[in-house]
Design a protein around this motif. Sequence first.
Motif, short mmCIF file in Angstrom:
data_model
loop_
_atom_site.label_atom_id
_atom_site.label_comp_id
_atom_site.label_asym_id
_atom_site.label_seq_id
_atom_site.Cartn_x
_atom_site.Cartn_y
_atom_site.Cartn_z
N VAL A 257 -1.78 -21.07 14.83
CA VAL A 257 -3.05 -21.80 14.71
C VAL A 257 -4.22 -20.90 15.10
O VAL A 257 -5.27 -20.91 14.45
N ASP A 258 -4.01 -20.10 16.15
CA ASP A 258 -5.09 -19.22 16.59
C ASP A 258 -5.47 -18.20 15.54
O ASP A 258 -6.64 -17.82 15.40
N ILE A 259 -4.49 -17.73 14.77
CA ILE A 259 -4.79 -16.77 13.71
C ILE A 259 -5.68 -17.41 12.64
O ILE A 259 -6.64 -16.78 12.16
N THR A 260 -5.39 -18.66 12.27
CA THR A 260 -6.25 -19.32 11.26
C THR A 260 -7.67 -19.48 11.78
O THR A 260 -8.64 -19.30 11.03
N ASN A 261 -7.82 -19.80 13.07
CA ASN A 261 -9.16 -19.93 13.64
C ASN A 261 -9.85 -18.58 13.77
O ASN A 261 -11.06 -18.45 13.57
N TYR A 262 -9.07 -17.57 14.11
CA TYR A 262 -9.62 -16.21 14.22
C TYR A 262 -10.13 -15.73 12.86
O TYR A 262 -11.21 -15.13 12.75
N ILE A 263 -9.35 -15.99 11.82
CA ILE A 263 -9.78 -15.62 10.46
C ILE A 263 -11.08 -16.33 10.09
O ILE A 263 -11.97 -15.75 9.47
N MET A 264 -11.18 -17.60 10.49
CA MET A 264 -12.40 -18.35 10.19
C MET A 264 -13.61 -17.71 10.86
O MET A 264 -14.68 -17.57 10.25
N ILE A 265 -13.45 -17.30 12.12
CA ILE A 265 -14.56 -16.67 12.83
C ILE A 265 -14.87 -15.29 12.24
O ILE A 265 -16.03 -14.92 12.05
N LEU A 267 -13.93 -13.92 9.14
CA LEU A 267 -14.24 -13.81 7.71
C LEU A 267 -15.05 -14.98 7.17
O LEU A 267 -15.52 -14.92 6.03
N GLY A 268 -15.19 -16.05 7.95
CA GLY A 268 -15.99 -17.18 7.50
C GLY A 268 -15.26 -18.16 6.62
O GLY A 268 -15.88 -19.10 6.12
N GLN A 269 -13.95 -18.01 6.44
CA GLN A 269 -13.18 -18.88 5.57
C GLN A 269 -12.27 -19.77 6.42
O GLN A 269 -11.33 -19.29 7.05
N PRO A 270 -12.52 -21.07 6.46
CA PRO A 270 -11.59 -21.96 7.19
C PRO A 270 -10.22 -21.96 6.53
O PRO A 270 -10.09 -21.89 5.29
N MET A 271 -9.19 -22.03 7.35
CA MET A 271 -7.81 -22.10 6.87
C MET A 271 -7.09 -23.20 7.64
O MET A 271 -7.56 -23.68 8.67
N HIS A 272 -5.91 -23.56 7.14
CA HIS A 272 -5.06 -24.51 7.86
C HIS A 272 -3.61 -24.11 7.67
O HIS A 272 -3.24 -23.55 6.62
#
Length: 804
Positions: A257-265, A267-272
Motif C-alpha cells: 500500500v505504501d508503494i502505491t501512495n509513494y508513487i502517487m506523491i 509521480l502524481g498518479q493515484p494507484m490502488h
Amino acid sequence: MQVSYKWLKEYIDLDVSADELAEKIERSSVEVDSVVKPSAGLKKIVVGQILSLEDHPDSDHLHICQIDVGEDEPLQIVCGAPNVAVNKKVIVALPGSRIADNVKIKKSKMRGVPSFGMLCALDEIGFPKDVVPKEWADGIYFLPDDAKLGDDVYDYIGMNDELIDLDVTPNRGDMLSMYGTLRDLSAIYNKPVDLTYNKLNNYSDTSSEKQFSNAANIDAVKSYKNRVINNVTVKPSPLWLQIRLWNAGIKPINNVVDITNYIMIKLGQPMHAYDLDKINGNNITVRNAKSDEKIITLDEDEVSLNDTDLVIADDKQPIAMAGVIGGLNTSITSETKNVVLECAVFDPIKVRKMARKHVIHTEASQRFERGVDVNNLDNVLEEASFMINDLANGDVCEDILAAVDHREKNTNANISLERINHVLGTNLELKQVIDIFERLGFGVKANGNELDVDVPTRRGDIHIDSDLIEEVARIYGYDNLPSTLPSGKTTIGMLSPKQQLIRNSRNELQALGLTHAISYSLTTPQKANMFLMQDTYETDLSFPMSTDHSVLRMNLVTGLLDDVAYNQARNVKDVALYEQGRVFYEDSADQVRPNEVEHIAAAISGTLDNKRWNNAPKNVDFYDVKGILDSYLNSLQLNGSIKYVATNRYPEMHPGRTADVLVHGHYVGFIGQVHPRTAKEFHIKETYVFDLNLETLIDLPKQEQQYDLVSKYPSISRDIAMLVDENVTNQQIMNVIVKRGGAYLTDVNLFDVYNGKNVPDGKKSMAYSLTYQNKKDTLTDDEVNKAFDKVERNLVKEFDAEIR
C-alpha cells in the motif's frame, strides 16, 4: 501538498534555503501556505536503549526502565507504554527537554519512583496522530538498530527536513507530485533534473491474463489498466519510505500500500492495490453503482451508493469507489499473497461529484479532480512494479491488461514573438522565448518569429496562445516585467445612466420609508414559479447545496415575503421592504444560459406610521402602496402617463385588489395585495407588494427636467358630483374629463366615492374637483363655465350620469 526539501535536493542542485525556494515557487508557480521544520521547537530528544526493565511495585502497567543514552550512567525512566522491551532503541526526552506543544519534561516521581525523562511515542514529539503507523499508535516508537546512542533523533525519523506546503490551484494538477514540482523548478532555475522511470528486466513466467480479467464503461474512464503481481511478502515498509509518506501527511500501512501512495506523491498518479484472492470471480468491472448498493471503505465507513456513483466491482459487489477510496473487502493485509495493481484515469467530474456528495475527499480524488496524465500510465505501472519486486519480493507478470487504453495527443499552440512582447511589454529575443519553452519540456519549432509549440499532456492547463504567454511571464519572472502606467485620454469617472437610475431608485424608495433587503437568488421550484410576469422556463442547478436553493428565482416577491415572515415571526409586525436585483428567465428548455433581467420590488405589511398620542396608525392598504409606487415612478421622469389596469391573472394575488402597471401603454409590472391563501402559505399577515421590470423602465424614454414658472394668474376650481353605474371605473371618467376639459384644465382630483343610504342600488356617487388655469392671462367665469358644461354633457352622454 507537502513537499520535502531534502527529497527535492536529491534530484536538483539547489543552493537556496527552503524559505527562499518557497518564495520563488509562490512568485512563479503556485501559492505556498507555509514552510515547516518538524523538529522546530523540540529540544534534548535523543536516541536511547532500554538496558533493563522491571514492573513498578505500585502499578499494574508502569515499568521502571534503565536507559542508556550514551552517558556514563544510565537514566531511570518510568514508562507506561505496553510495548517497552529490553535492547530496543527508543526516543528519549531528557530532563529539561521540550516535546510537542512546547511541553517541558522535568525530573519527577511516578508513584514514588524517581523518573529522569520520558520515553516518547511519535505523536508526543509532534507527529500528527493520523500519520502514525498503526503498530506504533498505542506505544513508544522503536528506532533503527544502527541509531547511535545519545544522538538527536530527528535525522533518524525525518524531522530534520523542511516541508514546503503547496496550495495547488485546480489548473496545476501536475504540481501535486514531486516530478511535477521538479519540472517546474528545473525551468525556473534553469538547472538539469533527471526524471527517469525504473523498469524491471526480469518478469515472472505467469501472465496477468491467465489469472485475471477486467472491463470498463468507456464513458466514465479515459484509461484503465491492471497488472498481477504474485507471491508478495507484505510487511512494514523500510523506514526511508515511511518517512517520505508521513512527511507528506500520509500514514504508512504496509509495503504494498505504501508503494502505491509513494508513487502517487512522486509521480502524481493515484494507484490502488487489490488482494487478488479476495476478488470474486477474479474479474473486475468499472461501472455505475446500482441504487442502494453499499460498500465498506478502507476507513471502515459504510457508504450507500446510487446509480450516479462510479465503482470498481467484482462479480458480486463493489470493491472501490472509483478515484476516491478503496473497499475494505479486498484490502491488502499481512496475509495477502497475490496483488492486482490498478492504474487509471477516471472522469474528473464524476470523481469530484462523488467525493463531494459522500464527503470523502482523499489524496487520490484531489488529483483525479485536477486531471492526471493519461499517457503516463505505463511508466507508472512499471515504476510501481519495480518497487514491489524490490521491497515485497513480488513476481511481476509482464503483460498489462487494458480495459480502456486511450491516448491523447499533445496540445499544439501557435504564437508569435511580437504577440508575446506586446502583451508582456517586454523586448525578449526569439532565443530567450525558445529557451523558456524548452526548459519547460515543450517542443518548439520556429518559422521566423512564429513559434509552433508542442505541449505534453502532463500540462493539461495549456490550450491557447494566452496560456503560453503566461508560461513565458512566470519563467522569465513577473518581477522582471517592466512597469508602465496606462496611457490615453483621461475622463471623469461617473455612473452610467443605468447605474444612476438604479441608485436613484434605491434612494427614492428609502426616502419613501422602505428598507433595502437582499434575498437569495436561489429558491425552491414552487417559489420560483410564483408571481410570474412572463412565460418562462425555470433554471435548475445541477448540484444544489440544498433543496431550498435549487432553482434560480424568477421573481423578487417571494424572497421579500420570506423576509416579511421572518420579521413577523419575531414580533416585528410593521415591515416595509424593497429589493433591487436580477431575476432569471429562459425562453426555451434547452437554453444554455438564462436571461438576467433587473427588477425592483417591494412588500409592505402593517403600518408605515409610528404610534403617537395624537395619531392612531392604520394598516396600509392598496392606495397607500399605490401612492408609494406613483411617487417612485414619477421620480423617474418617464415620458408618458402611468395607468393601473385591474387584473386577475396572478393566482398568488388578490383578484379584486391587483392591477397591472402600464407606462405609456407598456406593461412594466404589477401591484396589489397578496392573496390570503398565499399569505397563509408564507405565514404572514395582510401584505401588499409590487414588482417592476426595471430593465423596461430604464429603456423607456425620459422627460428632460425643466423649470416651470409658477403662474401669476389665479386658478379657478369647479366641483362635480354624479351618480353612475357601479361598473364604471374612475379611469373611464377621468379619460372623459381630461379629453373634454379644454386647454385650461390643469388638474382633476377624485375626492369622494359613496354608495349607501340614499343612493339607488347598482349606482355609486363620485365627486371630482376640476382646476382651471391660464398661465398667460386671467381666466373668466364664462371660459371656465363653457369648458365645465362640455364635461358635464359628455359625462351624461358617455355614462348616462346623473349630475347632482
